[in-house]
Design a protein around this motif. Sequence first.
Motif, short mmCIF file in Angstrom:
data_model
loop_
_atom_site.label_atom_id
_atom_site.label_comp_id
_atom_site.label_asym_id
_atom_site.label_seq_id
_atom_site.Cartn_x
_atom_site.Cartn_y
_atom_site.Cartn_z
N GLU A 24 28.71 23.56 47.94
CA GLU A 24 28.50 24.17 46.24
C GLU A 24 27.83 22.80 45.36
N ASN A 68 39.07 21.41 44.57
CA ASN A 68 38.04 22.63 44.24
C ASN A 68 37.65 23.13 45.52
N GLU A 72 40.09 26.44 47.73
CA GLU A 72 38.79 27.12 47.87
C GLU A 72 39.28 27.54 49.47
N ASP A 81 40.65 38.79 51.88
CA ASP A 81 41.52 39.79 50.79
C ASP A 81 41.61 39.59 49.37
N LEU A 82 41.60 39.68 48.67
CA LEU A 82 42.06 39.92 46.98
C LEU A 82 43.24 39.72 46.77
N HIS A 83 43.71 38.95 45.49
CA HIS A 83 44.83 39.12 46.04
C HIS A 83 45.19 37.91 44.29
N ILE A 86 45.87 34.64 44.21
CA ILE A 86 44.22 33.61 44.72
C ILE A 86 43.48 33.63 43.12
N LYS A 87 44.13 34.42 42.61
CA LYS A 87 42.69 34.97 41.45
C LYS A 87 43.33 33.53 40.39
N LYS A 90 42.62 29.73 42.68
CA LYS A 90 41.13 29.58 41.65
C LYS A 90 40.96 29.75 40.63
N ASP A 91 41.27 30.40 39.90
CA ASP A 91 40.57 30.49 38.11
C ASP A 91 41.62 28.78 37.60
N1 LIG Z 1 40.76 36.94 46.90
C1 LIG Z 1 40.61 36.66 45.72
N2 LIG Z 1 41.37 37.37 45.29
C2 LIG Z 1 41.16 37.52 43.82
N3 LIG Z 1 40.41 36.73 42.61
C3 LIG Z 1 39.27 35.65 43.78
C4 LIG Z 1 39.79 35.96 45.08
N4 LIG Z 1 38.17 35.07 45.21
C5 LIG Z 1 37.88 35.08 43.93
N5 LIG Z 1 38.26 35.59 42.80
C6 LIG Z 1 37.64 35.54 42.21
O1 LIG Z 1 36.43 35.35 41.47
C7 LIG Z 1 36.39 34.50 41.10
C8 LIG Z 1 35.19 33.31 41.69
O2 LIG Z 1 35.69 33.01 42.79
P1 LIG Z 1 34.99 32.24 44.01
O3 LIG Z 1 35.29 32.28 45.79
O4 LIG Z 1 33.67 32.82 43.91
O5 LIG Z 1 35.09 31.19 43.21
P2 LIG Z 1 34.26 30.39 42.20
O6 LIG Z 1 34.38 30.34 41.30
O7 LIG Z 1 32.21 30.53 42.17
O8 LIG Z 1 33.69 28.63 42.74
P3 LIG Z 1 33.01 28.19 43.57
O9 LIG Z 1 32.12 28.10 42.49
O10 LIG Z 1 33.46 26.99 42.88
O11 LIG Z 1 32.52 27.56 44.33
C9 LIG Z 1 37.39 33.01 40.91
O12 LIG Z 1 37.78 32.45 39.56
C10 LIG Z 1 38.90 34.21 41.18
O13 LIG Z 1 38.96 34.63 39.40
#
Ligand SMILES: Nc1ncnc2c1ncn2[C@@H]1O[C@H](COP(=O)(O)OP(=O)(O)OP(=O)(O)O)[C@@H](O)[C@H]1O
Length: 118
Positions: A24, A68, A72, A81-83, A86-87, A90-91
């Motif tokens: 990270e 975090n 993650e 997969d996207l869901h 999960i969004k 993570k958000d």
């Molecule tokens: N599996 C998923 N389904 C839906 N949206 C996702 C998914 N993975 C990521 N996202 C969206 O993309 C954004 C970025 O995701 P990512 O996994 O790159 O994490 P990040 O916020 O870059 O975390 P970090 O920088 O701490 O690694 C998330 O905040 C979310 O909005």
Amino acid sequence: MKNQPLYKRLGFAWDGIKISWQTEKSFRFHVAATSFVILLLLVTRPAPLWWAILLLTCGLVLALELVNTAVEKLVDHLHPDLHPAIKITKDALAGAVLIASLIAVGVFAAFMGSLVGF
Ligand SMILES: Nc1ncnc2c1ncn2[C@@H]1O[C@H](COP(=O)(O)OP(=O)(O)OP(=O)(O)O)[C@@H](O)[C@H]1O
């Protein structure tokens, strides 16, 4: 794996910190920022309350970065997969780190202000 000796549990905790450091960029940035704050504390030697507040705020940011990373990694493993859920997850985690970081910046600004007698 429950009730391992203390030295082993410390090793597991260190492994968690190491994996966050390795994967990270944001965690590495916050470790660098915390190191800078500690250096500044050592140089300026402010009142103990400043040490407590600054170390607490920096520690909160680093701890949230580790949470975090943990969540993650888990959600990406369980559901690659996207869901929409999960969004949100993570958000919300990113939002938690952002709020703690903004508070840390505010406290740091107040500390700098106190150094110049503001
Ligand atoms: N599996 C998923 N389904 C839906 N949206 C996702 C998914 N993975 C990521 N996202 C969206 O993309 C954004 C970025 O995701 P990512 O996994 O790159 O994490 P990040 O916020 O870059 O975390 P970090 O920088 O701490 O690694 C998330 O905040 C979310 O909005």
